[in-house]
Design an enzyme around this catalytic site. Sequence first.
Site, PDB file in Angstrom:
ATOM      1  N   THR A 283      -1.283 -11.025  -1.668  1.00 13.38           N
ATOM      2  CA  THR A 283      -2.375 -11.687  -0.948  1.00 13.38           C
ATOM      3  C   THR A 283      -2.134 -11.482   0.539  1.00 13.38           C
ATOM      4  O   THR A 283      -1.016 -11.662   1.019  1.00 13.38           O
ATOM      5  CB  THR A 283      -2.384 -13.192  -1.285  1.00 13.38           C
ATOM      6  OG1 THR A 283      -2.640 -13.334  -2.682  1.00 13.38           O
ATOM      7  CG2 THR A 283      -3.461 -13.915  -0.493  1.00 13.38           C
TER       8      THR A 283
ATOM      9  N   GLU B 185      -6.049  -1.514  14.581  1.00 12.38           N
ATOM     10  CA  GLU B 185      -5.911  -1.781  16.005  1.00 12.38           C
ATOM     11  C   GLU B 185      -6.783  -0.825  16.822  1.00 12.38           C
ATOM     12  O   GLU B 185      -7.112   0.288  16.389  1.00 12.38           O
ATOM     13  CB  GLU B 185      -4.451  -1.573  16.463  1.00 12.38           C
ATOM     14  CG  GLU B 185      -3.471  -2.526  15.838  1.00 12.38           C
ATOM     15  CD  GLU B 185      -3.223  -2.235  14.372  1.00 12.38           C
ATOM     16  OE1 GLU B 185      -3.210  -1.052  13.976  1.00 12.38           O
ATOM     17  OE2 GLU B 185      -3.061  -3.208  13.604  1.00 12.38           O
TER      18      GLU B 185
ATOM     19  N   SER C 298       0.836  -1.213   0.000  1.00 16.29           N
ATOM     20  CA  SER C 298       0.000   0.000   0.000  1.00 16.29           C
ATOM     21  C   SER C 298       0.861   1.249   0.000  1.00 16.29           C
ATOM     22  O   SER C 298       1.795   1.372   0.792  1.00 16.29           O
ATOM     23  CB  SER C 298      -0.866   0.066   1.263  1.00 16.29           C
ATOM     24  OG  SER C 298      -1.692  -1.044   1.332  1.00 16.29           O
TER      25      SER C 298
HETATM   26  I1  8IG Z   1      -1.691   1.483   5.357  1.00 18.42           I
HETATM   27  O1  8IG Z   1      -2.488   1.637  11.247  1.00 18.42           O
HETATM   28  C1  8IG Z   1      -1.955   0.745   7.166  1.00 18.42           C
HETATM   29  N1  8IG Z   1      -2.001  -0.554   7.337  1.00 18.42           N
HETATM   30  N2  8IG Z   1      -2.602  -2.927  11.266  1.00 18.42           N
HETATM   31  N3  8IG Z   1      -2.557  -0.606  11.257  1.00 18.42           N
HETATM   32  C2  8IG Z   1      -2.493  -1.801  10.607  1.00 18.42           C
HETATM   33  N4  8IG Z   1      -2.321  -1.878   9.294  1.00 18.42           N
HETATM   34  C3  8IG Z   1      -2.192  -0.727   8.627  1.00 18.42           C
HETATM   35  C4  8IG Z   1      -2.244   0.514   9.233  1.00 18.42           C
HETATM   36  C5  8IG Z   1      -2.437   0.583  10.638  1.00 18.42           C
HETATM   37  N5  8IG Z   1      -2.096   1.442   8.278  1.00 18.42           N
END
Ligand code: 8IG
Length: 266
Positions: A87, A187, A33
């Site tokens: 994945t 979270e 991402s």
């Molecule tokens: I982009 O704040 C992204 N992925 N677990 N926590 C978790 N996954 C994420 C976060 C986040 N931001």
Amino acid sequence: MSEDPKELAGAAAEYAASVLSVPTIDIALVLGSGWSSGADELGETIGELELGDVPGFSKPVVSGHGGRLLAIRTQTGKVAAVFTGRTHYYEGRGTDPVVHGVRTAAAWGADTMVLTNGCGGLNPAWTPGTPVLISDHINLTGDSPLHGATFVDLTEAYSKRLRDLARTVDPDLPEGVYVQFRGPHYETPAEVRMAGIIGGDLVGMSTTLETIAAREAGLEVLGISLVTNAAAGMGAADLDHSEVLEAGKAAGPRLAALLAGIVNTL
Ligand code: 8IG
């Protein structure tokens, strides 16, 4: 996946090698991402295919919206395979599909694996858009991609050599411990506090299982997180997926230069 995962990775590597006319690769990258610009400066794209067509990778739900596999010749003449998208464990299909890209890269000849992700940051100095080298991880999925009594050493899961090399490209890169939660929910603030207490600096939903599989396969791993948001309770606002996309866009040129600098220094 009922078939033996290593055999399936061998079939995937054979398929990609033949369709792309790229018999072997040197390095593989997974773009997570916020990293969609990551391949922009790597070199010349010599082939490209849809991952859904490769054995063991799943077809996208919406056609044309799946991950792609790019073969790129770098400025120094190495061949890099770039997986756009991954994945996730939270998809609930177990660990084999999660690490299939890593096993495919290993079967195709890679010796270096660059795993990138977008994540939440615990350190307030790491504003959205800050890339952070992963120095170590805490796997809170309670799962492992390894089958049977496979005792893989994870003492230096994230190569010190590659982190030092990344800092020759971008000297300001901080480093931190990545904590993988199962997700797909973010979270709670209490879970983020726990992640900090147990030694974490970054929270996310990927990477640790892939790193374990990469170490099993003998690959040297470089992990880089893009902090796209303050972890829950650490920042002012609620978490919103649009932040992730914005942080990635703004950081795009730095990320592209960073990955290009790294693959051309290897
Ligand atoms: I982009 O704040 C992204 N992925 N677990 N926590 C978790 N996954 C994420 C976060 C986040 N931001």
